[in-house]
Design an enzyme around this catalytic site. Structure first.
Site, short mmCIF file in Angstrom:
data_model
loop_
_atom_site.label_atom_id
_atom_site.label_comp_id
_atom_site.label_asym_id
_atom_site.label_seq_id
_atom_site.Cartn_x
_atom_site.Cartn_y
_atom_site.Cartn_z
CE LYS A 79 -3.90 2.01 2.56
NZ LYS A 79 -4.86 1.80 3.67
CB SER A 154 -7.26 4.34 2.42
OG SER A 154 -6.68 3.63 3.52
CB SER A 178 -8.53 1.72 5.23
OG SER A 178 -9.00 3.04 5.33
#
Length: 497
Positions: A79, A154, A178
């Site tokens: 990520k 996210s 997320s």
């Protein structure tokens, strides 16, 4: 069958048997990224040369007959909020668009040590704020089942990369959902672990339990394998000595027919679309026929909304207050909103939020005296267009801010329980539907074992049409506000198109 079609567990076993070369696997993943990523824009920065060098070293380990680390030769997506040595880490933010860290964060370092090959960064919302993955550096990530819709966030780039088989394992992080939300919207597995289980040496508020790092994968077994390589204390994370009971791998068997389940569609506090309520009710009715006991939870967690506002704002203030004074124009609108909220919060507000969070934690823990697992939806909506920054209205209820539509997951965050998003078929629009499975604090291994049992009942995860995804969607790049990133500082930074 291409190697990219295989699970991480199957790939690891094939590498150990010398049936598959780590180099062959990595090249297959890179070719698949080239073919599919332009349709979803999940992958941002890449480092093909160093990844191939690492794959060759893994291949040599295998051929020499050395003991192999648990993730030997498995390509990994990281990520883009998490530092990777020598590889761009932009947070999707213009201020950091050329940032190349010198060191890995604790999670990435641990995964490298376990044999994973850092292959690419995965897309995020600007600064990780929000659950729609779009930013001015890389653009938007489209949902693999319909790239005109959002992939969640996210950790949206990680979820979309997994759903399209570009990578077998990806990292994520979770504050208000997320890890869980993009996993649910894309049809993969995301685990929010108990705080402290996966060390985070970069969390500004070291004693705060609101934000965690965790694994994402295509099924529960792959997630458990990855988690087993993630856990352990770190001297820079004061929570990381809090270990959950294991083992994480291999998972023990759980008899679905003996499970006691409590369920709620809304925690008595969340707006949920009627279609999602119907789909959830259908899944619960089916699950109830398989388990020993299944009962509704008559809860009202309404006070959790303000509690989360305060704790979230505190976290954002810790991370971004200095920038709000020195470089306010670099802050994403969502970040500015949280910092502004924090400026209006008093010590009395913080004390009240702590009291409410403690009550919510204890309410969950008391429930686990009579049930083994709590089940809820992950999201209140089917995916909406990525061009809409966030959901403003749900079932006629106006949402107070950009993140209230995440309340099904952020109320669970407040409880600090481990929670897993499990794909369970599709909704009435043909989009992936995720069940949120919740277990007692520190019972992460038991959660994974129970989730695997429920997964067998749910059946195979939904799969996107990969052939359709061979058509690029240039519109996903329309948010980019600067020229394409270029090779530099030892990092190969290939733009997603």
């Amino acid at each position: 069958m291409s190697p990219v079609d295989l699970s991480a567990v199957a790939l690891r076993d094939a590498i150990a048997r010398k049936d598959l070369s780590p180099v062959e696997l990595l090249r297959a993943c890179l070719d698949h990224i080239d073919a599919v990523n332009p349709a979803v824009n999940a992958i941002c920065a890449r480092d093909d040369e160093r990844a191939l060098a690492a794959a060759r070293l893994a291949e040599q380990q295998v051929m020499r007959g050395e003991p192999l680390p648990p993730l030997c030769g498995l390509p990994l997506g990281v990520k883009d909020l998490q530092d990777t040595a020598g590889l761009l880490t932009t947070h999707g933010n213009i201020r950091l668009r050329g940032h190349v860290p010198a060191h890995d964060n604790a999670l990435v370092a641990r995964l490298r040590a376990a044999g994973a090959i850092v292959t690419a960064k995965t897309n995020v919302p600007d600064s990780g704020a929000g659950a729609n993955t779009r930013n001015p550096v890389w653009g938007a990530t489209g949902n693999p089942f319909n790239p005109d819709l959002n992939a969640g966030g996210s950790s949206g780039g990680s979820a979309a990369a997994l759903a399209t088989d570009m990578l077998p394992l990806c990292t994520g992080s979770d504050t208000g959902g997320s890890l869980r939300i993009p996993a649910a919207l894309c049809g993969v597995v995301g685990l929010r672990p108990s705080p402290g289980l996966v060390a985070n040496d970069a969390r500004p508020l070291g004693w705060s339990a609101i934000s965690v790092l965790g694994p994402m994968a295509r099924d529960v077994s792959d997630t458990a394998l990855m988690l087993s390589a993630c856990v352990g204390p770190h001297p820079m994370d004061p929570l990381s000595g809090l270990q959950a009971t294991g083992p994480f791998w291999p998972l023990p068997e759980v008899d679905l027919s003996r499970l006691r389940i409590g369920f709620t569609a809304d925690f008595g506090a969340c707006a949920v679309d009627p279609m999602i309520r119907r789909v959830f009710a259908d899944r619960i009715a089916g699950l109830a026929r398989q388990v020993a006991h299944c009962e509704p939870l008559d809860w009202n967690l309404e006070e959790g909304h303000r509690c989360f506002d305060v704790i979230r704002a505190e976290s954002f203030l810790a991370g971004f207050e200095a920038l709000s004074h020195t470089d306010p124009d670099s802050l994403a609108p969502n970040v500015r909103a949280n910092v502004a909220m924090a400026s209006r919060i008093t010590l009395s507000d913080r004390a009240q939020a702590h009291l409410v969070q403690t009550r919510i934690f204890r309410q969950f823990q008391r429930a686990f005296e009579s049930v083994d697992l709590i089940v809820a939806p992950v999201t209140p909506l089917s995916p909406f267009p990525w061009t809409e920054p966030y959901a403003t209205r749900i079932d006629g209820v106006e949402q107070r801010n950009y993140y209230e539509w995440l309340s099904l997951s952020y109320l669970v965050t407040l409880a600090t329980c481990p929670a897993l998003s499990l794909p369970c078929g599709t909704d009435e629009r043909g989009m992936p539907f995720g069940l949120q499975l919740i277990a007692p604090l520190h019972h992460d291994a038991q959660l994974l074992a129970m989730a695997r049992s429920v997964e067998r009942w749910c059946g195979a995860r939904p799969r996107p049409d990969l052939q359709d995804l061979r058509t690029p969607r240039p519109a996903l790049r329309s948010l980019v506000t600067h020229p394409p990133l270029r090779h530099g500082d030892g990092a190969t930074t290939l733009t997603a198109v």
